[in-house]
Every structure is written in C-alpha cells, then in structure tokens.
Write a protein that holds these residues in place. Structure first.
Motif, PDB file in Angstrom:
ATOM      1  N   MET A 131     -38.731  33.880  22.890  1.00  0.00           N
ATOM      2  CA  MET A 131     -39.670  34.113  21.794  1.00  0.00           C
ATOM      3  C   MET A 131     -39.438  33.126  20.658  1.00  0.00           C
ATOM      4  N   LEU A 132     -38.161  32.932  20.316  1.00  0.00           N
ATOM      5  CA  LEU A 132     -37.840  32.021  19.218  1.00  0.00           C
ATOM      6  C   LEU A 132     -38.201  30.584  19.563  1.00  0.00           C
ATOM      7  N   GLU A 133     -37.985  30.197  20.808  1.00  0.00           N
ATOM      8  CA  GLU A 133     -38.269  28.825  21.223  1.00  0.00           C
ATOM      9  C   GLU A 133     -39.760  28.535  21.324  1.00  0.00           C
ATOM     10  N   THR A 134     -40.538  29.569  21.655  1.00  0.00           N
ATOM     11  CA  THR A 134     -41.979  29.366  21.855  1.00  0.00           C
ATOM     12  C   THR A 134     -42.823  29.839  20.676  1.00  0.00           C
ATOM     13  N   GLY A 135     -42.167  30.479  19.686  1.00  0.00           N
ATOM     14  CA  GLY A 135     -42.904  30.938  18.512  1.00  0.00           C
ATOM     15  C   GLY A 135     -43.656  32.229  18.706  1.00  0.00           C
ATOM     16  N   ILE A 136     -43.340  32.992  19.758  1.00  0.00           N
ATOM     17  CA  ILE A 136     -43.998  34.284  19.978  1.00  0.00           C
ATOM     18  C   ILE A 136     -43.483  35.299  18.968  1.00  0.00           C
TER      19      ILE A 136
END
Length: 405
Positions: A381-386
């Motif tokens: 989530m943090l890496e993809t901005g979710i």
C-alpha cells in the motif's frame, strides 16, 4: 576509467556502494577503508544468532576476501581516516599516510551512546552492542543464572533481553520514559512486546532511570535506580541510542545537522563528497531525517552508485525495518513520524496482530507482530499509494487482499 573513489567505512553502506558499482560495470579504482580487522559483514545477526552461538562469523561476511582483489577493490582494514583535506582532495590516515581521491563517500555509520564515566560507564562489565568485538566480549558474560541490567527499552535493549533470557540469564530492563519503545512505536506495539518479554521471565521497569552503577575492584556489581532501589548485577548492556559518526564531515567544513546533510542524490555540500547510511541526514517528504536501518544503508548506497555510474534518480526511501525477539518477528513498513491515530487489527493466528498508523488521515506505517500478511499488504500500500479503507481494515472478516484492489 575515472579517478579514485575512497569509501570511508566498511559496513553495510560502504560495501553496498562498492559492490553495486562493480555490478554496474563501473571500473574506477575503489579503496574501501574499515576500522575493524575483519572484512565487511552483516551486523543484525551479531546481537541475535551470532550471540546465541547459532551462526558462525564466516556466514556473516558479505563476500570471501578474494572477492575484493578479484573486483579491484582495495580493502584497507584495521585503520581509519583522521582528516579530510577537501582542497587537496585527499584523506590522512591514522598512521599519517595520505590517500588521494576524486570522489569521497562517507559511510561512517553511528556509535552507541555511552554512559558517562562519572556514573560508572567505564567499569568492566558494561557493554554496548555494535560490532563483532562487542558481541565477542558479551558472549563471555551470557551464562545461565547471571544477572543482567539492560539500560534502555528500545529495539536494541529488547533484542538483547530476548537473547539473554534464551540463554538463561536473569534480566532486568529499565526505561526512563513512561514506556518501552516510546520514541519509535505506538503504545499498542509496546504493550504487545512488553507482554511477550514478561511471559519469558524478563523484568521490565518503566519510568525508572539509572542513578549510578556500583563497582568493586573496577568491575560492575550493582546499580542504584531512580526509584531509590539498589539491585545486584553481574553485567550491563547500554542501549540508549546512537550518534551519527559525522566528526570528519564537521571538521572538514561540510554541512551537518543530526548527521551529514545530503541532497536527494546523496551529495553533501561538497559535490565531490557523498554520504549514506546511518551517518546521513537526507531529505524526505519536506523534512530531513536520518534512517538507522540496514535497508536504508543498502538502498541509499545503491542509489549513490547509480549516480556515480552516470545515471541515477533521486533517492526516495521506502522505509522498512524488523526486529526478532524470542519466536516473535516484528516487521515494520513505513515511517510513523508524526502519527496521530492508530488502528489495531488482530491477526489470523494466536498472538499475531498489526498496528496501522495514520497522520491527518493518511496511512503512513504498519507494525506487524507475527503477521507477515499484514506487513506485506501494508508495505505494498505504501509503495503504490493505496489508501486503505479504515472501516474495512478494522473488520477482521475482510481479507487484507481486498484492500489492495
């Protein structure tokens, strides 16, 4: 072929820089300078499997010694740099010899804070855990029935407590703050980790500081605590934080703060000098931070290598950390700086849970305790901005995979 790169510091960041440059087919001369008498090695297992006797030292080294010669990396051990002469582009070694450079990389790491001698910090039997020598000295003390005082309830102190209890050592850990992990984790994470240590027989005393250590014949024998109590101890581990090794940078006139200040490419205020790892103060989301982790040391060093090899992009850290204590793996994704809200989600198996951090409604980090699924999900989530739906996140009937869609 370009001019010589001198790397000051042969830890994780220094080795990663040299190794990545060679993988990128950069053939400039490289000199890697280390203060220890052994080739570069992994540090995290020192305070865990190595101290427990479950891992031999040769399994910790990054490469066999012949790798350095084969890859034209001049490895200089048992020495350190005393001074940087920026005008002449050379460094002066402790024996007075000088070494010229075209590019200089500071990977000097950090040093554990020591107790003042005035309160017993110089007594025999008082240890920090940072390098192989520390671990070797400490291993002689870690015997069943001996009494250990650990000063500091951060990750270093808690990991040391777990190893000591595994070996049958009686452990008392004191923390001057209101609770353990106060600087680095939420109350919910601290509560879970405290319960685990108490279950394994460690004594944890929060809101309790050290007044002084008591010695006999130059050896530590006891401690006076801030609550007025006196305890008998056989040895002490100090885990009260670390300081960046930025003396060389400061004395040579580079910009320093809480570490060597670098830009998003790892450059210092001198464009021919870079810094990385624990010693570097880097830009991140509008502020400057210093990340004390293996992951950051490697990632930042490899980002600098890409820059030196003629390419590279701004380094945008995606922090992650871990801590092994007993049979518990605490995995952390993100950086919880400035969090104002937490959400606790029980895991699928007994004893597992995750703590999710938010700042002004934005998801910024997760602590996963024996919950690899929560860690992997939060990290993605943090890496993809979710942005996770908090209502769904709190509902344990909802599979975490659904939050990634």
């Amino acid at each position: 072929m370009t001019g010589r790169l001198v790397i000051v510091g042969a830890g994780q960041a220094g080795f990663a820089l040299a190794a990545k440059l060679r993988l990128l087919k950069d053939d400039r001369p490289i000199t890697l300078i280390g203060a220890e008498d052994v080739p570069p090695y992994q540090r995290p297992p020192l305070s865990k499997k190595y101290l427990l006797g479950e891992m031999e030292f040769d399994r910790l080294t990054f490469r066999q010694e012949n790798w350095y010669a084969e890859n034209q990396v001049d490895l200089k051990l048992s020495t350190h740099v005393e001074e940087i002469d920026r005008a002449a582009r050379r460094v002066r070694m402790q024996d007075g010899s000088v070494l010229g450079y075209e590019t200089l990389a500071l990977a000097t790491g950090s040093t554990p804070r020591a107790l003042p001698a005035a309160i017993g910090g110089d007594l025999d039997g008082v240890f920090v855990v940072r390098d192989k020598r520390d671990a070797d000295l400490l291993s002689g003390e870690m015997r069943a029935g001996r009494r250990l005082l650990i000063i500091g309830g951060g990750y270093i102190g808690l990991e040391a407590a777990a190893v000591a209890r595994h070996l049958g050592v009686e452990v008392t850990l004191i923390e001057m703050a209101d609770r353990i992990l106060q600087r680095v984790a939420a109350k919910e994470t601290a509560d879970a980790m405290r319960a685990i240590h108490l279950r394994h027989g460690a004594v944890i005393r929060e809101k309790t500081g050290l007044v002084r250590l008591i010695g006999e014949g130059g050896k530590v024998r006891g401690a006076e605590l801030s609550d007025g109590s006196m305890i008998e101890v056989d040895f002490v581990i100090v885990g009260i934080g670390v300081m960046p090794n930025d003396r060389l940078a400061q004395e040579s006139g580079l910009d320093v703060g809480n570490g060597v200040i670098v830009d998003e490419f790892g450059r210092t205020s001198d464009p021919s000098i870079f810094a990385m790892g624990d010693c570097a103060m880097l830009p991140w989301r509008g502020r400057r931070i210093r990340l004390e982790s293996v992951q950051n040391a490697v990632d930042q060093a490899e980002a600098v290598a890409a820059v030196l090899a003629g390419g590279g992009e701004p380094y945008d850290p995606k922090p992650w950390f871990w801590s092994d204590q007993y049979d518990v793996k605490l995995q952390i994704a993100g950086f919880n700086l400035g969090y104002d809200e937490t959400l606790v989600r029980p895991g699928m198996r007994e004893g597992s849970l995750s703590i999710w951090y938010f700042r002004e409604g934005e998801f910024i980090a997760v602590d996963a305790i024996n919950d690899a699924k929560a860690y992997v999900t939060g990290k993605k989530m943090l890496e993809t901005g979710i942005a996770p739906d908090k209502r769904l996140l709190a509902d344990t009937a909802v599979d975490l995979k659904q939050l990634l869609s």
